[in-house]
Write an enzyme that holds these catalytic residues in place. Structure first.
Site, PDB file in Angstrom:
ATOM      1  N   ASP A  46       1.012  -1.104   0.109  1.00  0.00           N
ATOM      2  CA  ASP A  46      -0.071  -0.154   0.037  1.00  0.00           C
ATOM      3  C   ASP A  46       0.980   1.214  -0.038  1.00  0.00           C
ATOM      4  O   ASP A  46       1.830   1.193   0.646  1.00  0.00           O
ATOM      5  CB  ASP A  46      -1.164   0.112   1.248  1.00  0.00           C
ATOM      6  CG  ASP A  46      -0.397  -0.024   2.536  1.00  0.00           C
ATOM      7  OD1 ASP A  46       0.046   0.942   2.905  1.00  0.00           O
ATOM      8  OD2 ASP A  46       0.101  -1.072   3.133  1.00  0.00           O
ATOM      9  N   ASP A 135      -9.340   3.002   6.381  1.00  0.00           N
ATOM     10  CA  ASP A 135      -7.974   2.722   7.289  1.00  0.00           C
ATOM     11  C   ASP A 135      -8.529   3.357   8.704  1.00  0.00           C
ATOM     12  O   ASP A 135      -8.509   4.629   8.615  1.00  0.00           O
ATOM     13  CB  ASP A 135      -6.936   3.306   6.601  1.00  0.00           C
ATOM     14  CG  ASP A 135      -5.734   3.161   7.535  1.00  0.00           C
ATOM     15  OD1 ASP A 135      -5.720   3.086   8.766  1.00  0.00           O
ATOM     16  OD2 ASP A 135      -4.785   3.625   6.955  1.00  0.00           O
ATOM     17  N   GLU A 137      -7.545   3.463  12.862  1.00  0.00           N
ATOM     18  CA  GLU A 137      -6.603   3.248  13.396  1.00  0.00           C
ATOM     19  C   GLU A 137      -6.242   4.171  14.491  1.00  0.00           C
ATOM     20  O   GLU A 137      -6.826   5.068  14.683  1.00  0.00           O
ATOM     21  CB  GLU A 137      -5.333   2.719  12.609  1.00  0.00           C
ATOM     22  CG  GLU A 137      -4.903   3.811  11.612  1.00  0.00           C
ATOM     23  CD  GLU A 137      -3.583   3.433  10.991  1.00  0.00           C
ATOM     24  OE1 GLU A 137      -2.430   3.360  11.957  1.00  0.00           O
ATOM     25  OE2 GLU A 137      -3.594   3.208   9.865  1.00  0.00           O
TER      26      GLU A 137
END
Length: 251
Positions: A46, A135, A137
């Site tokens: 990524d 994403d 986090e």
């Protein structure tokens, strides 16, 4: 330049600010190849604006078969290299997808999903496009608020609102990228998503992805390192090359 620092703060600053949390999660910044047992799984990576101009033929020559490209963050940032990275990956023959970095304290999940889809996070069933990825986090901007000031219930609601909007606009539920520790800390290890979302688990410097969060019976992607033979972070797909293509098409 301020936005260029976003990636560093995410991958370096967050690690420094949350050392104890990452230790509990079994996550380090070690750079290594995949474990021997995973040698036959499709490799990928990524990338974000930090990688800038990626040499895609070289990445493919070094084993890349898929890539996720950072498209957006919150509702006010789009990766300035996104088009070149996303299109370049496809032109080289890689299966590619887009991901959104969530900042749940900035705006609603619905608003961020709309911004994401309109700025690269769309999906098509062509066998070359991975489903959009969320994403979610550790907070890269405030180490004292790793859950962005949201309660566990509000965080679960935020993720659902993002997911619902992505599905409405693209026809696919997003892949969820997270760590087991963050998921426990900020959602209470919610099992609400496992049956309808693929898991992209982050656990670095280990021989495996470890115990999975949230009732997920298996992982779809595993980010096993922040450096290695491919530009950006190193990932594996949990299946064959044919399964990867089928996953891109929507199974």
């Amino acid at each position: 330049m301020a936005r260029e620092r976003t990636h560093f703060r995410r991958r370096a600053g967050v690690l420094a600010a949350a050392t104890a949390a990452l230790a509990l999660a079994g996550t380090t910044t070690a750079s290594a190849g995949p474990p021997r047992w995973a040698a036959g799984l499709p490799r990928g990576h990524d990338v974000s604006s930090h990688q800038k101009q990626v040499d895609w033929p070289s990445a493919q020559d070094h084993g890349a078969r898929f890539v996720y490209v950072k498209a957006t963050e919150s509702t006010d940032y789009r990766n300035p290299y996104f088009d070149d990275q996303y299109d370049g990956a496809r032109e080289t023959g890689l299966i590619r997808g887009a991901y959104h970095f969530a900042l749940p304290d900035r705006s609603s999940g619905t608003q961020q999903a709309r911004f994401f889809v309109r700025n690269g996070g769309d999906w098509r069933a062509d066998g070359w496009t991975l489903p959009p990825a969320l994403d979610i986090e550790y907070n890269p901007y405030n180490a004292n608020h790793q859950c962005y000031g949201l309660s566990k219930r509000r965080m679960v609601d935020w993720i659902w609102s993002f997911s619902d909007e992505v599905e409405q606009e693209t026809g696919r539920r997003p892949v969820i990228y997270t760590t087991a520790h963050w998921w426990r800390l900020c959602t209470g290890d919610s099992h609400a998503f496992a049956s309808r979302h693929a898991l992209w688990i982050a656990r670095h410097g280990s021989e495996g992805p470890g115990s999975l969060p949230g009732g997920w019976p298996y992982w779809t992607f595993w980010q096993y390192g922040t450096g290695g033979g491919l530009p950006g972070d190193q990932n594996l797909f949990n299946g064959s090359a044919g399964s990867l293509r089928a996953f891109a098409r929507g199974w």
